[in-house]
Design an enzyme around this catalytic site. Structure first.
Site, PDB file in Angstrom:
ATOM      1  N   GLU A   1      77.405  31.571  40.507  1.00 13.72           N
ATOM      2  CA  GLU A   1      77.302  33.032  40.434  1.00 13.72           C
ATOM      3  C   GLU A   1      77.196  33.690  41.804  1.00 13.72           C
ATOM      4  O   GLU A   1      77.630  34.824  41.986  1.00 13.72           O
ATOM      5  CB  GLU A   1      76.117  33.440  39.556  1.00 13.72           C
TER       6      GLU A   1
ATOM      7  N   PHE B   1      64.836  31.204  25.861  1.00 12.60           N
ATOM      8  CA  PHE B   1      65.712  30.348  26.645  1.00 12.60           C
ATOM      9  C   PHE B   1      66.598  31.208  27.549  1.00 12.60           C
ATOM     10  O   PHE B   1      67.189  32.184  27.102  1.00 12.60           O
ATOM     11  CB  PHE B   1      66.584  29.495  25.715  1.00 12.60           C
ATOM     12  N   GLN B   2      66.683  30.838  28.807  1.00 12.55           N
ATOM     13  CA  GLN B   2      67.448  31.564  29.823  1.00 12.55           C
ATOM     14  C   GLN B   2      67.033  33.027  29.939  1.00 12.55           C
ATOM     15  O   GLN B   2      67.851  33.889  30.212  1.00 12.55           O
ATOM     16  CB  GLN B   2      68.957  31.430  29.590  1.00 12.55           C
TER      17      GLN B   2
ATOM     18  N   LYS C   1      71.891  40.621  24.344  1.00  6.86           N
ATOM     19  CA  LYS C   1      72.994  40.136  23.519  1.00  6.86           C
ATOM     20  C   LYS C   1      73.143  40.941  22.226  1.00  6.86           C
ATOM     21  O   LYS C   1      74.261  41.191  21.774  1.00  6.86           O
ATOM     22  CB  LYS C   1      72.772  38.656  23.209  1.00  6.86           C
TER      23      LYS C   1
ATOM     24  N   MET D   1      73.944  28.001  65.799  1.00  2.05           N
ATOM     25  CA  MET D   1      73.112  29.106  66.271  1.00  2.05           C
ATOM     26  C   MET D   1      71.639  28.693  66.275  1.00  2.05           C
ATOM     27  O   MET D   1      70.878  29.062  67.175  1.00  2.05           O
ATOM     28  CB  MET D   1      73.336  30.344  65.403  1.00  2.05           C
TER      29      MET D   1
END
Lengths: 596, 186
Positions: A57, A119-120, A169, A488
């Site tokens: 993502e 969940f999630q 949802k 760096m």
């Protein structure tokens, strides 16, 4: 699916797609999951919007940034709840700091399960509140269309930035009424675009009398659109004043232009930084006086009057006090400024400005970007120079970068003559930005040359997106300056941590050529300066994505450099520049060491 | 006498927490859409950017217009205070921000509920102090009172200080509510 009673009643998922289409969205970068399945089902049933399946993502967010930065249109991201949303956080903050318009749609667990550790489930709104311009949780399908359109308005108006809509949802499944985008905007959000005429007049008066004027421009010029870049070019020409730019503003004024001093700031050019320090009138256009630009604040351009044009009132007087603040869109303000300047006879103090150019010429003669050449090792600067030559020969090119030394060398050695060609993570400094950003750029510009100038360490943070490039036949070129070091970090450890190289080298790097082959793209390696041009030509000619492993000198430092806590006129030069080659190990004092 | 917040920290009458050199105290009035999370946006901005909150009051003030008013007392240098105002103002559901301290005269009030548990002389003395401060008794038992006192934060500070030796048990304060003087609305 419920039967539609009229054309304006649809499911939440349908409303999402319809809103995107009505907003002119052509591409969505995303990754499916349980909480966005209804939206993915609607995506499947249509063919107006292309969905690009990323591999992580974070990649979706940077791809959307690359898309947005190279087109001027907002980037759209679609991810699932929980980990999908948390993985997007880095890209949201990156877009917030670099003012990139982005709409991130996240799935959420159903409304009746929110707060139950489902969940999630994650508190996406809470997590993303400080890293978005605004965010919304939609609990009623009837509010969804309006929220979608509001989100586009907020992301693209005023100072652009990322917004997020969290869609449970059950809201995606339920039916609601669709409304079109016309006239939808939040009542409380009315950014000011026209600058105050009296302030612009005062600015013009300062410019007319200026003896050592300087334009200091930034990403705001790019964000304002190509029209603003053109106005800037016209105004620079009309005044004859020198111009420098931040990292984010490169390309607004052409690098080939005769008034161009190069980038300023920590790794900016000697002439740009000295001109900043010594100027008497600074015209800041769409930049925000970031600490990479100002160096030590109390020694920043100490004898200058500062004109500051910015669309965000909170950018003005944040770090540096402006003598003439002008709140407004760069395009609008430059238009008014040019008109007022011309109507008053286009006067400047020509004698003084000519003398100023004489001083600048002396700084330019220092040739701060010269470096020690080599016939057996590839110097990273040489690699970038040769790449730039090859790209120029090829024609129009887009460059993304990761973060670190290679990023600064790319900014120093690659010239940009047009806006929207340079995509880099400026404010947040996100390693791993370049590969997915290149994916997003190439999606928008299928036939153009898109090169990610990378370091091997940054590349490995998001290299899974090579798989995306292969799937969508995006011929992005990953040009890795491989020094087997976190360059760096290593440079800073050399400068201020007694050369103790704590975890700044890689002991187990993959074979990047074989890695390219494993992904199904090209793999090229080069470690000899004499073979570099041919290898770069092969990379550009290759029909498909390429991983180019350019093995460079391992301990090269990036110069010039304004050490932390120092002023512009205390910058360090590389050994080849005249006056350079001082003892860099003593460059930073203890009070500067706390600054990053 | 009534003391105005934001008065000089060098004043002999100043009762609030001492200000650091160069800092000022301001009361900001913020008109916001009354929607979920709006308070978190405002206070998250303060904590995220390291600004101070000395007092915070929030409630819906216009039910039909879905508006709430947040009153924040903050401190900082003039440059930081200007920055706070600009930062709050760019939050999308924020309609207006007014600096009541610097934009003309305003009135500030706070309410406190103060519980004391006492008997005998302390009980009598606490009632005398209550009268002197024009506080109200809103709950009483044979060994306790709950007083309601309103006024400037300094007055409430003084009231609480006096109650401490008289059996102070608990304090609940509302934080400052403030409004500009004169006919103009926000």
């Amino acid at each position: 699916m419920p039967t539609n009673t009229n054309s304006n009643t649809m499911t939440g998922a349908e409303i999402v797609i319809k809103s995107l289409i009505d907003q002119g969205v052509e591409v969505v970068f995303g990754y499916p999951g349980g909480a966005v399945l209804p939206i993915y089902d609607e995506l499947f049933k249509q063919n107006q919007i292309e969905h690009v399946l990323v591999r992580h993502e974070q990649g979706a967010t940077h791809a959307a940034e690359g898309y947005a930065r190279s087109t001027g249109k907002p980037g759209v991201v679609l991810v699932t709840s929980g980990p999908g949303a948390t993985n997007a956080v880095t890209g949201l903050q990156d877009a917030l700091m670099d003012s990139i318009p982005m709409i991130c749609l996240t799935g959420q667990v159903p409304t009746f399960m929110i707060g139950n550790d489902a969940f999630q489930e994650a508190d996406t709104i809470g997590i993303t509140r400080p890293c978005t311009k605004h965010n919304w949780l939609v609990k009623d399908t009837d509010d969804l269309a309006e929220t979608m359109h509001e989100a586009f308005y907020v992301a693209t108006n005023g100072r652009p930035g990322p917004v997020l809509i969290d869609i449970p949802k059950d809201v995606q499944f339920a039916s609601g009424t669709y409304v079109g985008p016309r006239g939808v905007k939040p009542a409380g959000y009315q950014p000011r675009v026209k600058g105050d005429t009296a302030a612009i007049q005062a600015a013009v008066e300062l410019m007319e009398g200026a003896e050592r004027p300087l334009f200091y421009t930034g990403g705001g010029v790019i964000n304002s659109g190509p029209h603003a870049s053109q106005l800037l070019r016209d105004l620079v020409k009309a005044t004859g004043f020198p111009i420098t730019s931040t990292l984010m503003g490169l390309g607004a004024y052409p690098a080939s232009g005769d008034k161009w001093l190069g980038m300023l700031g920590m790794h900016g050019s000697y002439e740009a930084n000295w001109a900043m320090h010594d100027c008497d009138v600074m015209i800041c256009v769409g930049a925000r006086f970031d600490d990479r630009i100002t160096g030590r604040l109390d020694a920043f351009a100490p004898n200058s009057k500062k004109i500051h044009i910015d669309i965000d009132p909170s950018s003005i007087n944040k770090n540096v006090r402006a003598d003439v603040p002008i709140v407004g869109d760069v395009g609008h303000v430059l238009e008014d400024m040019t008109r007022i300047f011309r109507s008053r006879g286009a006067k400047t103090n020509k004698t003084a400005v000519a003398k100023w150019w004489g001083e600048i010429g002396e700084w330019q003669a220092v040739k701060c970007f010269e470096y020690e050449g080599s016939t057996d090792l590839i110097k990273p600067q040489y690699a970038v120079e040769r790449l730039a030559e090859a790209m120029k020969k090829h024609g129009d090119y887009y460059v993304t970068t990761e973060v670190g030394q290679h990023q600064m060398w790319a900014a120093q050695y690659i010239p940009f003559d047009a806006p929207n060609r340079w995509m880099t993570s400026g404010g947040l400094g996100t390693m791993g930005y370049g590969v997915p950003a290149a994916v997003g750029v190439q999606i928008a510009h299928r036939d153009s040359l898109v090169v990610d100038v990378a370091g091997e360490a940054s590349f490995m943070m998001t290299m899974q997106e090579m798989s995306t490039a292969v799937q969508y036949k995006l011929p992005i070129k990953i040009f890795i300056l491989n020094n087997e070091r976190l360059g760096m970090v290593r440079q800073w450890q050399q400068l201020l941590h007694g050369e103790r190289y704590s975890s700044s080298y890689s002991e187990a790097l993959p074979d990047f050529v074989k890695l390219g082959e494993a992904f199904g793209c090209g793999g090229i390696r080069c470690d000899k300066p004499g073979e570099l041009d041919d290898a770069i030509a092969e990379m550009i000619a290759y029909d498909g994505p390429v991983i180019f492993d350019c093995l460079v000198e391992k301990h090269e430092n990036c110069f010039p450099m304004i050490p932390s806590g120092k002023a512009h006129n205390e910058m360090l030069l590389g050994s080849r520049a005249s006056g350079g080659g001082g003892d860099i190990s003593k460059a930073i004092e203890s009070d500067g060491a706390v600054l990053v | 006498m009534e003391l105005k917040r934001g008065s000089s920290s060098h004043s002999a009458y100043h009762l609030g927490p001492a200000l650091k050199e160069g800092e000022e105290r301001r009361t900001l009035s913020v008109l916001v859409d009354n929607e979920a999370g709006v308070l978190a946006r405002v206070i998250g901005l303060f904590s995220g950017r390291g600004y101070n909150i000395e007092s915070l009051t929030v409630a819906e003030t216009d039910h039909t217009g879905h508006r709430s008013r947040i009153t924040v007392v903050t401190t900082g240098t003039p440059m930081v205070l200007e920055q706070i105002k600009a930062q709050v103002d760019r939050i999308v559901p924020v309609h207006r921000v007014r600096d009541l301290t610097s934009e003309g005269p305003s009135v500030e009030r706070e309410l406190a509920l103060v519980k004391v548990a006492n008997v005998g002389d302390h009980r009598v003395e606490s009632l005398r102090v209550k009268d002197a401060f024009r506080a109200q008794v809103v709950d009483a038992s044979l060994e306790s009172f709950v007083f309601e006192v309103t006024g400037s934060p300094e007055k409430i500070d003084a009231f609480i200080d006096l109650m401490r030796p008289l059996g102070l048990v608990d304090v609940s304060r509302t934080g400052v509510a403030a409004i500009s003087r004169g006919p103009e609305g926000m």
